[in-house]
Design an enzyme around this catalytic site. Structure first.
Site, short mmCIF file in Angstrom:
data_model
loop_
_atom_site.label_atom_id
_atom_site.label_comp_id
_atom_site.label_asym_id
_atom_site.label_seq_id
_atom_site.Cartn_x
_atom_site.Cartn_y
_atom_site.Cartn_z
N CYS A 61 7.25 -0.14 6.09
CA CYS A 61 6.70 1.04 5.42
C CYS A 61 7.71 1.56 4.40
O CYS A 61 8.91 1.59 4.68
CB CYS A 61 6.40 2.10 6.46
SG CYS A 61 5.69 3.59 5.75
N LEU A 62 7.21 1.95 3.23
CA LEU A 62 8.10 2.46 2.18
C LEU A 62 8.82 3.73 2.62
O LEU A 62 9.88 4.06 2.10
CB LEU A 62 7.30 2.74 0.89
CG LEU A 62 6.65 1.50 0.24
CD1 LEU A 62 5.69 1.92 -0.87
CD2 LEU A 62 7.70 0.53 -0.29
N HIS A 107 -1.33 7.09 7.91
CA HIS A 107 -0.53 8.05 7.15
C HIS A 107 -1.31 9.33 6.87
O HIS A 107 -0.73 10.41 6.78
CB HIS A 107 -0.10 7.45 5.80
CG HIS A 107 1.13 6.60 5.88
ND1 HIS A 107 2.34 7.07 6.32
CD2 HIS A 107 1.34 5.29 5.55
CE1 HIS A 107 3.24 6.10 6.26
NE2 HIS A 107 2.66 5.00 5.79
N HIS A 136 -2.95 0.87 8.58
CA HIS A 136 -1.61 1.42 8.40
C HIS A 136 -1.66 2.66 7.50
O HIS A 136 -1.11 3.71 7.83
CB HIS A 136 -0.69 0.34 7.80
CG HIS A 136 0.69 0.82 7.44
ND1 HIS A 136 1.83 0.34 8.05
CD2 HIS A 136 1.11 1.74 6.53
CE1 HIS A 136 2.89 0.94 7.53
NE2 HIS A 136 2.48 1.79 6.60
N GLU A 137 -2.34 2.52 6.34
CA GLU A 137 -2.39 3.63 5.38
C GLU A 137 -3.25 4.78 5.92
O GLU A 137 -2.94 5.95 5.70
CB GLU A 137 -2.93 3.13 4.02
CG GLU A 137 -2.14 1.99 3.37
CD GLU A 137 -0.65 2.29 3.20
OE1 GLU A 137 -0.28 3.49 3.14
OE2 GLU A 137 0.16 1.33 3.17
N GLN A 173 2.99 10.10 1.24
CA GLN A 173 4.28 9.45 1.03
C GLN A 173 4.94 9.85 -0.29
O GLN A 173 6.12 9.60 -0.49
CB GLN A 173 4.14 7.92 1.08
CG GLN A 173 3.84 7.41 2.48
CD GLN A 173 3.76 5.90 2.49
OE1 GLN A 173 2.71 5.34 2.19
NE2 GLN A 173 4.85 5.24 2.80
N GLY A 233 0.84 -1.18 0.00
CA GLY A 233 0.00 0.00 0.00
C GLY A 233 0.88 1.23 0.00
O GLY A 233 2.10 1.14 0.25
#
Ligand code: ZN
Length: 460
Positions: free
Chosen positions: A385-386, A431, A427-428, A337, A332
């Site tokens: 996480c990216l 963000h 999680h997203e 991000q 995701g």
């Protein structure tokens, strides 16, 4: 509209100029591309491209040059994928062989065996097959040509095959015209523009117009008109218009009329390309964007509500997010991000070595999301996480949530998510609300480095 029915877009030389190549194609009304596989190394690239761009599909197979690398298990895997729409390219190729008869025959025996395996898969999967045939003339040699060999091999399969394409057609034989009755098509490409193609031209005039399709075979078979001063130029989908021009001159037909017939031929043969008719713009062109890392203030800001989902700005942003997520192989990604403070994220769960049990889904955009309720049950599991590369943490999350959001088309969806999908969503969602996963761990002891995490995973 034009479909390039045979284009090796997965070749590394296109990687950095992909957007340019596809924009050129689009400007010349080439809105569909089929990428044939040639060997294992390139199949994954082809699949990623088909996942990333509307109008791009791929096929699974082994070029005769790589017949010895044939792997049955790959077919099982890729044929389940909805964007894998054909078998090939496969076939017979004497063109590159040594003249030593014995070596040559051993290689050809392997090629025949592998071709038969492809034919069996084409019948099992009920998908069209892409055939490559290349001959070599050895004057002292009275053996059958690959054209005879192929006809002999394919004969018992003809009634059961959905059909096929003889790709890069370049010879003239009446018994091949007859293959059209068995739903075989003939791929016409840059070779038509070469000198001394009398045989092919004769063949084209004899074959039913309904059996012709366009292809580039890019990066090879660059049309003559694009070669300047004998310099090598890579072929690309947009050059197919030169082939169309030659063909319309040969058949004495208006270009637009011919283009329409050839498009219909391709659609009849590859019905999946019908999705092209659903949108006017062609490829869903996204750009791979840079992912910002922890420390950048935007990751610590509350993201702004999206007002006009259908605006070009938001649609482009969503396409960029999807492409960036696929490119980085993330589960995701959220808009902050890539440095844009909007309430949009992508969910793209798929199994990989880190999350072998992750469910597989087509990447989808979640816009203006809400979490309506959380289960009492909470579970701790690993997240990464990216924006925090090389770190993993054990994060407690509700195992079940009820959510509401809007889709890329602006539809409202309300649904219940469980397990891994509920985890990605939370999680997203974090963000968009200025949080990252390490804010959620119960103890810093639950944070490990990626390399150690892989070790923990293996020891399990
Ligand atoms: Zn993240």
């Amino acid at each position: 509209m034009i479909i390039d029915t045979h284009c090796h877009l997965d070749k590394p030389r296109y990687k950095n100029i992909m957007n340019l190549i596809l924009e050129n194609a689009q400007k010349n009304s080439i809105n569909g591309i089929l990428i044939p596989a040639t060997q294992q190394d390139t199949i994954e690239n082809a699949k990623i491209l088909a996942d990333s761009y509307q109008g791009v599909f791929y096929a699974i197979g082994f070029h005769p040059k790589y017949a010895e690398k044939y792997e049955d298990a790959l077919f099982e895997k890729h044929l389940k994928h909805e964007r894998c729409i054909a078998i090939g390219e496969c076939g017979l190729d004497r063109g590159r062989l040594s003249e030593e008869l014995e070596i040559c025959e051993a290689v050809m025996a392997q090629q025949r065996k592998v071709l038969i395996a492809h034919l069996e898969w084409a019948i099992k999967a009920q998908k069209p097959i892409l055939i490559h045939l290349r001959d070599k003339w050895i004057s002292s040699d009275k053996r059958a040509t690959v054209y005879d060999e192929f006809l002999e091999i394919v004969q018992p399969y003809l009634g059961r095959l959905v059909g096929g394409v003889i790709h890069a057609m370049n010879f003239d034989r009446d018994d091949y015209v007859a293959l059209a009755e068995h739903n075989f098509y003939f791929g016409i490409g840059g070779q038509l523009t070469f000198d001394n193609m009398k045989g092919l031209k004769n063949f084209i005039k004899k074959a039913p117009l309904e059996s012709l399709v366009l292809e580039t075979d890019a990066p090879w078979l660059t049309p003559k008109s694009r070669l300047k001063d004998n310099q090598k130029v890579s072929n690309e989908p947009s050059f197919i218009v030169d082939v169309l021009k030659s063909l319309s001159e040969l058949l004495e037909m208006k270009r637009a009329e011919l283009e329409e017939i050839l498009f219909e031929n391709s659609l009849r043969f590859f019905p999946e390309f019908k999705e092209l008719l659903n949108y006017a713009e062609g490829y869903n062109l996204g750009k791979i964007r840079k992912i910002v890392q922890l420390g950048r203030p935007i990751l610590r800001k509350i993201a702004k509500e999206v007002e006009d989902i259908k605006s070009q700005e938001i649609q482009n942003l969503i396409n960029d997010l999807i492409l960036t997520c696929i490119d980085s192989q993330g589960m995701g990604i959220a808009s902050p991000q890539i440095g844009v403070s909007k309430r949009i994220f992508i969910m793209a769960s798929h199994p990989n070595s880190r999350y072998p049990h992750a469910p597989k889904m087509k990447p989808k955009a979640i816009i203006n999301p809400e979490i309506l309720s959380y289960s009492d049950e909470v579970e701790k599991d690993w997240e990464g996480c990216l924006s925090l590369p090389n770190i993993r943490g054990l994060v407690p999350r509700a195992t079940k949530i009820e959510v509401r959001y809007m889709t890329q088309k602006g539809e409202i969806v309300q649904e219940v998510l469980e397990g891994f999908l509920a985890r990605i969503f939370q999680h997203e969602f974090d963000h968009l609300n200025s949080k990252v996963f390490i804010d959620r761990v119960e103890s810093t002891l639950d944070i490990v480095m990626e390399r150690e995490y892989m070790r923990i995973l293996h020891e399990k």
